[in-house]
Design a protein around this motif. Structure first.
Motif, PDB file in Angstrom:
ATOM      1  N   ILE A  76       0.836  -1.209   0.000  1.00 22.28           N
ATOM      2  CA  ILE A  76       0.000   0.000   0.000  1.00 22.28           C
ATOM      3  C   ILE A  76       0.868   1.256   0.000  1.00 22.28           C
ATOM      4  N   ILE A  77       1.893   1.268   0.844  1.00 19.52           N
ATOM      5  CA  ILE A  77       2.804   2.427   0.898  1.00 19.52           C
ATOM      6  C   ILE A  77       3.508   2.609  -0.440  1.00 19.52           C
ATOM      7  N   PHE A  78       3.947   1.506  -1.005  1.00 17.06           N
ATOM      8  CA  PHE A  78       4.636   1.534  -2.291  1.00 17.06           C
ATOM      9  C   PHE A  78       3.732   2.108  -3.378  1.00 17.06           C
ATOM     10  N   ALA A  79       2.489   1.650  -3.426  1.00 13.70           N
ATOM     11  CA  ALA A  79       1.538   2.122  -4.437  1.00 13.70           C
ATOM     12  C   ALA A  79       1.216   3.596  -4.265  1.00 13.70           C
ATOM     13  N   ALA A  80       1.055   4.037  -3.001  1.00  9.36           N
ATOM     14  CA  ALA A  80       0.736   5.445  -2.730  1.00  9.36           C
ATOM     15  C   ALA A  80       1.876   6.360  -3.157  1.00  9.36           C
ATOM     16  N   ASN A  81       3.100   5.990  -2.826  1.00  6.79           N
ATOM     17  CA  ASN A  81       4.252   6.820  -3.195  1.00  6.79           C
ATOM     18  C   ASN A  81       4.496   6.806  -4.700  1.00  6.79           C
ATOM     19  N   PHE A  82       4.152   5.710  -5.340  1.00 11.98           N
ATOM     20  CA  PHE A  82       4.259   5.610  -6.792  1.00 11.98           C
ATOM     21  C   PHE A  82       3.336   6.627  -7.461  1.00 11.98           C
ATOM     22  N   ALA A  83       2.100   6.730  -6.953  1.00  9.15           N
ATOM     23  CA  ALA A  83       1.141   7.691  -7.501  1.00  9.15           C
ATOM     24  C   ALA A  83       1.579   9.127  -7.226  1.00  9.15           C
ATOM     25  N   ILE A  84       2.086   9.376  -6.030  1.00 12.62           N
ATOM     26  CA  ILE A  84       2.570  10.714  -5.672  1.00 12.62           C
ATOM     27  C   ILE A  84       3.706  11.134  -6.597  1.00 12.62           C
ATOM     28  N   PHE A  85       4.609  10.209  -6.871  1.00 16.64           N
ATOM     29  CA  PHE A  85       5.729  10.509  -7.770  1.00 16.64           C
ATOM     30  C   PHE A  85       5.235  10.913  -9.153  1.00 16.64           C
ATOM     31  N   LYS A  86       4.197  10.239  -9.644  1.00 16.23           N
ATOM     32  CA  LYS A  86       3.673  10.532 -10.976  1.00 16.23           C
ATOM     33  C   LYS A  86       3.106  11.952 -11.038  1.00 16.23           C
TER      34      LYS A  86
END
Length: 412
Positions: A76-86
């Motif tokens: 979940i943390i990985f997915a959230a930070n991935f979206a933030i980076f985009k």
């Protein structure tokens, strides 16, 4: 000045719905205190989604002795930070993206006046289809994860503390908050709405970046397709006055070829600049999705052999796995079609009526073909690795090998 929808290869309505288009416009965007309100909205979404990261780390701390939950919250943390980076990538490179979009997505960008416009209509329909597919992929996760919390009313997850065991009702993401289970269960609807909003913002972030990738690749492909179609018609599309005049016909063909070469070089130059900007984001996206694709089935296998895999949890892990698989395929497919179109330019040149042309035209044609062969413009994430369907096959092979090894180890 904005790009008009009727003169765009891409259907701009999807960009406008998400606020992506308004964010990119340098001067025409709606402003508040001289600040683009869409940029502010993007930043607010980033800050709100950051709550997921904070609560994710708190959840890991709460389940510090539960390996399965640590894996779950790490994803979940990985997915959230991935979206933030985009989103951060789009905001940071908004000016460069706009310069590319304003030119490359326009049906009036090419200088040659004999291009057929039918190819652009195909590109618009194709991009709309792919954008809707992308929307469906991310929406399925939001829909199932949010509905699963409503459908499983009697499902709870237990949290052990020194002073006892707390029972929290299962939610969309199952984040742990610094509140008692009594308070949480009493105001479950509030926490449910918060997690659903976080999911919606996350899916929108992923979708907006997909719109960018689809728009870039489809625009490049169909601009090159338009040029290729004009290449193949050189020497065949002259008017009645020059059709029987060989000298005039040769001069006209040479002039047409020179303009088309200029168009192609302009497209490749814009593509090269955009690839340079997209390269870090593409690399991170492919690495992140490959990691998720490999991790999700490993997580499912571990839970299954531990005897703690419920049907609800199985589908909560399966939906993201299917989505990431399809999305990785989409990314590799988009860059593959651009590569294939670029490599087919020489065939289009060869399809022209070059045999009836002068020696000067043939020399110019040969020079252009050699120039195309020398141009190695592809999306590469390393010196030897490029983004294409072969990369997707490699990820699938790696995932299959790891899952097979894990299955055998658990079975024995």
């Amino acid at each position: 000045m904005g790009l008009q929808n009727e003169h765009s290869i891409i259907n701009l309505q999807y960009m406008k719905i998400t606020g992506f288009y308004q964010l990119l416009i340098p001067s025409d965007g709606v402003k508040l205190f001289n600040i683009n309100i869409y940029k502010t909205a993007f930043i607010v979404q980033i800050l709100i989604l950051s709550v997921t990261t904070i609560m994710g780390f708190y959840s890991i701390y709460a389940f510090i002795n539960d390996v399965n939950q640590i894996f779950n919250y790490t994803i979940i943390i990985f997915a959230a930070n991935f979206a933030i980076f985009k989103y951060y990538f789009i905001i940071k490179n908004a000016k460069t993206i706009w310069n590319f979009m304003h030119n490359m997505m326009s049906t009036n960008f090419l200088c040659y006046k004999g291009h057929t416009k039918e190819i652009y209509k195909i590109g618009r329909n194709r991009s709309s289809t792919l954008i809707l597919i992308s929307f469906g992929l991310w929406s399925n996760i939001v829909l199932y994860w949010s509905l699963s919390a409503i459908l499983s009313k009697n499902s709870y997850f237990k949290l052990k503390f020194k002073d006892g065991v707390y029972n929290y009702r299962s939610n969309a993401i199952d984040l742990v908050y610094p509140v008692t289970d009594t308070f949480y269960n009493k105001y479950f609807l509030v926490f449910y709405l918060l997690e659903t909003i976080l999911l919606i913002f996350w899916s929108q972030m992923m979708w907006v970046f997909d719109i960018l990738m689809i728009s870039v690749c489809i625009s490049i492909e169909h601009q090159l397709k338009t040029i290729a179609a004009s290449y193949s018609l050189i020497g065949l599309n002259h008017n009645e006055l020059t059709r029987n005049n060989k000298s005039t016909k040769n001069v006209e063909a040479i002039l047409d070829l020179e303009v088309l070469i200029q168009d192609q070089q302009n497209i490749l130059e814009k593509t090269k600049n955009m690839y340079q900007i997209l390269k870090p984001a593409t690399f991170i996206q492919l690495a992140a999705e490959s990691f998720q694709i490999i991790l999700q089935p490993c997580m499912i296998l571990k839970l299954y052999f531990d005897g703690s895999l419920s049907p609800t949890l199985f589908f909560k892990l399966s939906f993201p796995e299917i989505t990431y698989l399809c999305h990785l395929f989409l990314t590799c497919y988009l860059f593959s079609i651009v590569n294939e179109q670029k490599e087919s330019m020489n065939f289009a040149l060869y399809s022209s009526n070059w045999t009836a042309m002068s020696v000067k035209f043939k020399k110019l044609l040969l020079f252009t073909m050699r120039m195309n062969d020398a141009e190695n413009l592809k999306m590469q994430i390393s010196i030897k690795r490029m983004v294409n369907m072969e990369m997707f096959a490699d990820v699938m092979h790696t995932t299959y090998s790891i899952v097979s090894v894990m299955t055998k180890s658990y079975s024995t």
